[in-house]
Design an enzyme around this catalytic site. Structure first.
Site, PDB file in Angstrom:
ATOM      1  N   ASN A  94       0.860  -1.174   0.000  1.00  0.00           N
ATOM      2  CA  ASN A  94       0.000   0.000   0.000  1.00  0.00           C
ATOM      3  C   ASN A  94       0.902   1.231   0.000  1.00  0.00           C
ATOM      4  OD1 ASN A  94      -1.864   1.991   0.437  1.00  0.00           O
ATOM      5  ND2 ASN A  94      -2.432   1.341   2.513  1.00  0.00           N
ATOM      6  N   LYS A 113       0.081   4.216  -0.381  1.00  0.00           N
ATOM      7  CA  LYS A 113      -0.622   5.409   0.127  1.00  0.00           C
ATOM      8  C   LYS A 113      -0.398   6.580  -0.843  1.00  0.00           C
ATOM      9  CE  LYS A 113      -0.393   3.379   4.635  1.00  0.00           C
ATOM     10  NZ  LYS A 113      -0.331   3.523   6.081  1.00  0.00           N
ATOM     11  N   HIS A 116      -9.811   1.139   4.555  1.00  0.00           N
ATOM     12  CA  HIS A 116      -8.541   1.364   5.257  1.00  0.00           C
ATOM     13  C   HIS A 116      -8.768   2.394   6.376  1.00  0.00           C
ATOM     14  CE1 HIS A 116      -4.465   2.655   6.139  1.00  0.00           C
ATOM     15  NE2 HIS A 116      -4.073   1.497   5.630  1.00  0.00           N
ATOM     16  N   GLU A 145      -7.172   4.852   7.342  1.00  0.00           N
ATOM     17  CA  GLU A 145      -6.935   6.251   6.986  1.00  0.00           C
ATOM     18  C   GLU A 145      -8.129   6.832   6.226  1.00  0.00           C
ATOM     19  OE1 GLU A 145      -3.107   5.719   5.157  1.00  0.00           O
ATOM     20  OE2 GLU A 145      -2.240   5.264   7.117  1.00  0.00           O
ATOM     21  N   GLU A 201      -5.788  -4.894  10.516  1.00  0.00           N
ATOM     22  CA  GLU A 201      -4.783  -3.853  10.732  1.00  0.00           C
ATOM     23  C   GLU A 201      -5.148  -3.055  11.970  1.00  0.00           C
ATOM     24  OE1 GLU A 201      -2.492  -2.559   7.008  1.00  0.00           O
ATOM     25  OE2 GLU A 201      -4.363  -1.467   7.015  1.00  0.00           O
ATOM     26  N   GLY A 248       1.601   2.931  10.548  1.00  0.00           N
ATOM     27  CA  GLY A 248       2.201   4.212  10.197  1.00  0.00           C
ATOM     28  C   GLY A 248       3.306   4.674  11.129  1.00  0.00           C
ATOM     29  N   SER A 251       3.009  -1.879  10.506  1.00  0.00           N
ATOM     30  CA  SER A 251       4.442  -1.929  10.839  1.00  0.00           C
ATOM     31  C   SER A 251       5.107  -3.246  10.457  1.00  0.00           C
ATOM     32  CB  SER A 251       4.677  -1.623  12.324  1.00  0.00           C
ATOM     33  OG  SER A 251       4.237  -0.317  12.631  1.00  0.00           O
ATOM     34  N   GLY A 285       2.833  -1.061   4.331  1.00  0.00           N
ATOM     35  CA  GLY A 285       2.841   0.354   3.974  1.00  0.00           C
ATOM     36  C   GLY A 285       4.258   0.857   3.777  1.00  0.00           C
TER      37      GLY A 285
HETATM   38  P1  PGA Z   1       2.548   0.566   7.687  1.00  0.00           P
HETATM   39  O1  PGA Z   1       1.106   0.761   7.029  1.00  0.00           O
HETATM   40  O2  PGA Z   1       3.119  -0.713   7.169  1.00  0.00           O
HETATM   41  O3  PGA Z   1       3.322   1.771   7.251  1.00  0.00           O
HETATM   42  O4  PGA Z   1       2.337   0.536   9.179  1.00  0.00           O
HETATM   43  C1  PGA Z   1       0.268  -0.344   6.800  1.00  0.00           C
HETATM   44  C2  PGA Z   1      -1.048   0.103   6.221  1.00  0.00           C
HETATM   45  O5  PGA Z   1      -1.537   1.178   6.576  1.00  0.00           O
HETATM   46  O6  PGA Z   1      -1.643  -0.597   5.378  1.00  0.00           O
END
Ligand code: PGA
Length: 249
Positions: free
Chosen positions: A8, A10, A95, A97, A165, A171, A212, A233
């Site tokens: 992803n 983003k 998601h 976000e 998640e 993030g 993460s 991510g």
């Molecule tokens: P991250 O994000 O791996 O940067 O924690 C994962 C995601 O939001 O899908």
């Protein structure tokens, strides 16, 4: 079953040039990873550029969001049909976000339903914002699943994947990932709830882990955590980390 490894990106990277470099790195790594199904979810504007050219059979494109309508008067909207037409085969829905920007369960359900009908595979993201000792967070996950799964077209449920998640693990502000054992409990819980909601297909629903993920924890999530795949991510934006993760999977 092949492990599903989803990147992803983003709202990254900024330029077509960088997007191409990241894509080419995935393409190189995909060739040596036949037992992995790779899905890259770039910003939608890059899809058409990336899809052109030769591509190994285990490398697919996905989108990060879509409108809940196939076409019409929705300024700024991009429909699932359009995404499919420019090469996307998967769609992330719900998601955290997007939910933080105001997307509620009803909208998540509408998007997932339409995307499945229009021929995309759906990765439904669920997860709690915080964990408590008393297990209240399980109700959050249950409610997210209950709002969406019964609304999906039954014939298309084989095209559904859930990504667990936990929001606190996602993030740059995350302090830690979930543990593989913690994830496994969630996976079993999600499957139990899903089988109550949609029957037998729920018992075998693929469940990914996201939040993460990096080179250091990827193997543990797949072995001890029994994850059916991973949603990555930040680590998918570094060619070095991402290539290593593909190799490890
Ligand atoms: P991250 O994000 O791996 O940067 O924690 C994962 C995601 O939001 O899908």
């Amino acid at each position: 079953m092949k492990k599903l490894l989803v990147a992803n990106w983003k709202m990254n990277p900024i330029t077509v040039l960088e997007a191409r470099q990241l894509w080419l790195a995935s393409r190189r790594a995909a060739k040596g990873a036949r037992n992995v199904q790779l899905v890259i979810c770039p910003p939608a504007v890059f899809l058409q550029i990336l899809v052109s050219g030769e591509r190994p059979a285990n490398l697919w494109l996905g989108a990060q969001d879509a409108a809940a309508a196939a076409s019409g008067a929705e300024t700024g909207g991009i429909s699932p049909s359009m995404l499919r037409d420019v090469g996307a085969r998967y769609l992330l829905v719900g998601h955290s976000e997007r939910r933080a920007l105001g997307e509620d369960d009803a909208l998540v359900a509408a998007k997932a339903r339409l995307a499945l009908r229009l021929g995309l595979r759906v990765i439904l993201c669920v997860g709690e914002t915080k964990r408590d000792e008393r297990g209240e967070y399980l109700k959050v996950i249950q409610a997210q699943l209950a709002a969406v799964l019964p609304k999906l077209p039954r014939a298309m449920l084989g095209h559904l994947v859930v990504a667990y998640e936990p929001v606190w693990a996602i993030g740059a502000q995350a302090t830690e990932s979930d543990t593989p054992a913690g994830f496994l409990e969630q996976k079993l819980f999600i499957r139990r709830v899903a089988s109550q909601l949609i029957g037998r297909v729920g018992r075998h629903l693929p469940v990914l882990y996201g939040g993460s993920v990096d080179e250091l924890n990827v193997a543990d999530f797949l072995t001890a955590g029994e994850a059916d795949g991973l949603l990555v991510g930040r680590a998918s934006l570094s060619i070095k980390s991402w290539t290593k993760i593909i190799q490890l999977v």
